[in-house]
Structure formats: structure tokens, C-alpha cells
Design an enzyme around this catalytic site. Structure first.
Site, PDB file in Angstrom:
ATOM      1  NE  ARG A   1      -4.321  -1.206   0.452  1.00  0.00           N
ATOM      2  CZ  ARG A   1      -4.580  -2.314  -0.240  1.00  0.00           C
ATOM      3  NH1 ARG A   1      -3.730  -2.755  -1.149  1.00  0.00           N
ATOM      4  NH2 ARG A   1      -5.693  -2.989  -0.026  1.00  0.00           N
TER       5      ARG A   1
ATOM      6  CG  HIS B   1      -3.785  -1.141  -6.657  1.00  0.00           C
ATOM      7  ND1 HIS B   1      -4.193  -0.467  -5.522  1.00  0.00           N
ATOM      8  CD2 HIS B   1      -3.719  -2.447  -6.281  1.00  0.00           C
ATOM      9  CE1 HIS B   1      -4.365  -1.329  -4.528  1.00  0.00           C
ATOM     10  NE2 HIS B   1      -4.090  -2.542  -4.980  1.00  0.00           N
TER      11      HIS B   1
ATOM     12  CD  GLU C   1      -4.022   2.914  -5.405  1.00  0.00           C
ATOM     13  OE1 GLU C   1      -2.784   2.865  -5.313  1.00  0.00           O
ATOM     14  OE2 GLU C   1      -4.751   1.913  -5.409  1.00  0.00           O
TER      15      GLU C   1
HETATM   16  C1  8YV Z   1      -6.873  -5.428  -5.465  1.00  0.00           C
HETATM   17  C2  8YV Z   1      -5.626  -5.217  -3.238  1.00  0.00           C
HETATM   18  O1  8YV Z   1      -6.303  -4.746  -6.556  1.00  0.00           O
HETATM   19  O2  8YV Z   1      -5.733  -7.332  -2.281  1.00  0.00           O
HETATM   20  C3  8YV Z   1      -5.650  -6.142  -2.091  1.00  0.00           C
HETATM   21  O3  8YV Z   1      -5.584  -5.660  -0.959  1.00  0.00           O
HETATM   22  O4  8YV Z   1      -5.438  -4.052  -3.104  1.00  0.00           O
HETATM   23  C4  8YV Z   1      -5.751  -5.772  -4.601  1.00  0.00           C
HETATM   24  O5  8YV Z   1      -5.677  -7.131  -4.657  1.00  0.00           O
HETATM   25  C5  8YV Z   1      -8.035  -4.710  -5.037  1.00  0.00           C
HETATM   26  O6  8YV Z   1      -8.529  -5.038  -3.797  1.00  0.00           O
HETATM   27  C6  8YV Z   1      -9.109  -4.869  -6.081  1.00  0.00           C
HETATM   28  O7  8YV Z   1      -9.956  -3.880  -5.971  1.00  0.00           O
END
Ligand code: 8YV
Length: 315
Positions: free
Chosen positions: A234, A281, A263
Site C-alpha cells: 500500500r 494497482h 490513486e
Molecule cells: C486489489 C488489493 O487490486 O488485495 C488487495 O488488498 O489491493 C488488490 O488485490 C483490489 O482489492 C481490487 O480492488
């Protein structure tokens, strides 16, 4: 009895949206022009929230749903869900661990290889005629055999390290304590010391208030002008101001980033830099993994409303 009503924070592919629409009444928060008015209208009827890792659910949204029972996250990271707003109300929270681990690790390693070997610039070199007009592509840096640090040896960090072992890299890691499954790798408790001994530093920590800006100026400068920072966790784990300053001044060699503060609108200073690789992402963004994530998110919701145990609860 009518269908259970859910608040939906962001879009899903049809293979998730269609079954969700069949099983529940889905209130699409992300499509509402006036979010406050939308929440005031549907909030009292909402018993569950379907969200995404980066969107979560904040205290305002949670407060607007007085009958909320469960929040199901499509993602392993649940840092964007306000857990302190959930705890006192007994609201359950689920995520999608394991199913995405290997794809996230794959993208991190791919970013390291692509950035170190200049693969994106090399593609442009061929396409824009530079190969013919300017000659050989500038030499880049080797990956195999070099020193790598993994900051956070959880599921994803472990899979990254396992892959890097295949490149004969000298692997070290930081975590709260040495891990018994990491006997072949060097434990370095302090992130600054880890960065100092690394050519490449992977950030693979689950984000929380405790890890905010754990990669700050000192870690970045310890990695140094020849070092590369790779973030597949993150944005909040990195002090982005310090990162930008170091990339601009050359105090840090380069970075490969899949996540950004604010983002998808990233700081435009990133766009002016040629020593950073920018990705949207998408570390978990394969058809296979996203299908598995969607199924797990939906299965958690179905289990909750059927009175069954949650599959992957975090709260
Ligand atoms: C995804 C993520 O891109 O797993 C996570 O925490 O940030 C990513 O796998 C996201 O949640 C999809 O919206």
C-alpha cells in the site's frame, strides 16, 4: 422475505456482478452522484457492504448503515475499512487472502526485472527506431546474484523471496520476529539496516496505522543511489514525499510502484521521472485470481446471511 440489501463500493466484473445482483439487492454507491443523499436513503436498509481493498468503508459510510452486519472485502488488504467503527457494533469483516498471493508476488518480481533491465525503455528503443538510428541500447543492471531485502515476510513476502531464491539472490528480510519458515534467509530486524544491505527492497507489509511511512527518508537513503524500491503493498507504507524527493535528487536509484497515495490520481511529479516504473494497482489483476477473489468475497457474504461461519474473517 425479500432479498438482503447490500451497499456496493466499487465495480466488479460481470462474473461477480451478475451473481451478486441475483442473490442480493445491490446499491451502487460508486454510481451515485450525491453520495450523502444516497447513503441517507439506502443506508438504513443495508445489512452488508461489498467493497474492494483500496476502497474499504470509512466511518461515515459505516455510521450511515445502522443495521450493518458484515463488510466483505475483495482484496487481502483491509486497511481502508475503519475497524474501530466496526468493533463496538460487532460488524464482521472478511477479506480474500491466499488466492491472490502468487500473482502479487509474480508482478513484484516482474517489475524488478523489467525496471532493472530497462525492458520498457528497450521496447520503445525498438519501436521508435532508436535501435537503427542510435545503435545499441544502454547497458542496464544485473538482477541475479544481487542482494535483496523483503520488508514484511508474510504470505506475499514469502512468495517473493521464494521466487528470488531462483535468481540466486542473497535474501534478507525484516519482520516483527525471525520466521521459522525462512531458515535460508537472513533476518534483519531494522528496516534501515535491511535497506543498507540491499540492492533491491521489496515492500510487502500489510498496511496499518503502525506501518504508516515505515519506509521513510532514512530507509530510502540507506537503499541509496544504486538501489531500487519495489512497492506491491500500500502507498501508506512509504513516505511518498520523501520517495519523490529522493528519486528527483538521485538519492534513490529507482523505484517500481503498483500503488500510490490518492490513486488512481497520482502525484504528477511521478510522471516527470524516468527512474520510476508506474503500474495501475494491478498486482492481483489476473482473470484467474480475480475470479477466485470474487468467489471468496461472495461466499463470505452468502455464509454470513445463511448463518454459517465466515470463510476468511479478519474481524
Ligand atoms: C486489489 C488489493 O487490486 O488485495 C488487495 O488488498 O489491493 C488488490 O488485490 C483490489 O482489492 C481490487 O480492488
Amino acid at each position: 422475505m425479500g432479498k438482503v440489501e447490500l451497499l456496493q463500493m466499487g465495480p466488479y466484473p460481470d462474473w461477480d456482478q451478475n451473481p451478486l445482483d441475483e442473490a442480493f439487492v445491490m446499491h451502487r454507491y460508486f454510481e451515485a452522484a450525491d453520495k450523502a443523499a444516497f447513503l441517507a436513503e439506502v443506508g438504513p436498509r443495508v445489512r452488508g457492504i461489498a467493497t474492494r481493498g483500496e476502497l474499504g468503508a470509512n466511518a461515515t459510510v459505516i455510521a450511515a448503515c445502522p443495521n450493518l452486519e458484515v463488510i466483505s472485502v475483495y482484496g487481502v488488504g483491509f486497511d481502508a475499512v475503519d475497524l474501530s467503527a466496526c468493533r463496538p457494533r460487532g460488524i464482521r469483516v472478511t477479506n480474500t487472502p491466499d488466492v491472490l498471493t502468487k500473482d502479487v508476488a509474480d508482478l513484484g518480481v516482474a517489475m524488478m526485472l523489467a525496471q532493472s533491465r530497462g525492458i520498457i525503455g528497450a521496447e520503445t528503443w525498438v519501436r521508435d527506431g532508436s535501435w537503427a538510428s542510435k545503435g545499441l541500447y544502454p547497458l542496464k543492471r544485473r538482477v541475479w546474484g544481487r542482494r535483496v531485502g523483503v520488508l514484511g515476510l508474510g504470505r506475499i513476502g514469502y512468495e517473493v523471496a521464494r521466487r528470488l531464491a531462483g535468481f540466486d539472490m542473497d535474501i534478507a528480510y525484516s519482520d516483527v520476529a525471525p520466521r521459522d519458515y525462512a531458515a535460508d534467509w537472513t533476518f534483519v530486524a531494522d528496516p534501515v539496516a535491511l535497506a543498507e544491505r540491499s540492492d533491491f527492497l521489496f515492500v510487502t507489509l500489510a498496511a496499518s496505522a503502525d506501518t504508516r511511512h515505515i519506509v521513510g527518508r532514512k530507509v530510502i537513503e540507506a537503499l541509496g543511489p544504486e538501489g531500487m524500491l519495489i512497492n506491491i503493498s500500500r502507498a501508506s507504507n512509504i513516505d511518498e514525499e520523501a520517495l519523490l524527493a529522493a528519486l528527483e535528487s538521485g538519492a534513490l536509484g529507482s523505484a517500481a510502484l503498483d500503488v500510490f497515495e490518492g490513486e488512481p490520481k497520482l502525484n504528477p511529479r511521478f510522471l516527470a521521472l524516468d527512474n520510476v516504473m508506474l503500474q495501475p494497482h494491478h498486482a492481483s489483476g489476473t482473470v484467474e485470481t480475480r475470479k477466485a477473489m470474487g468467489k471468496l468475497m461472495r461466499d463470505n457474504l452468502t455464509a454470513h446471511f445463511a448463518g454459517q461461519p465466515l470463510l476468511t474473517p479478519v474481524l
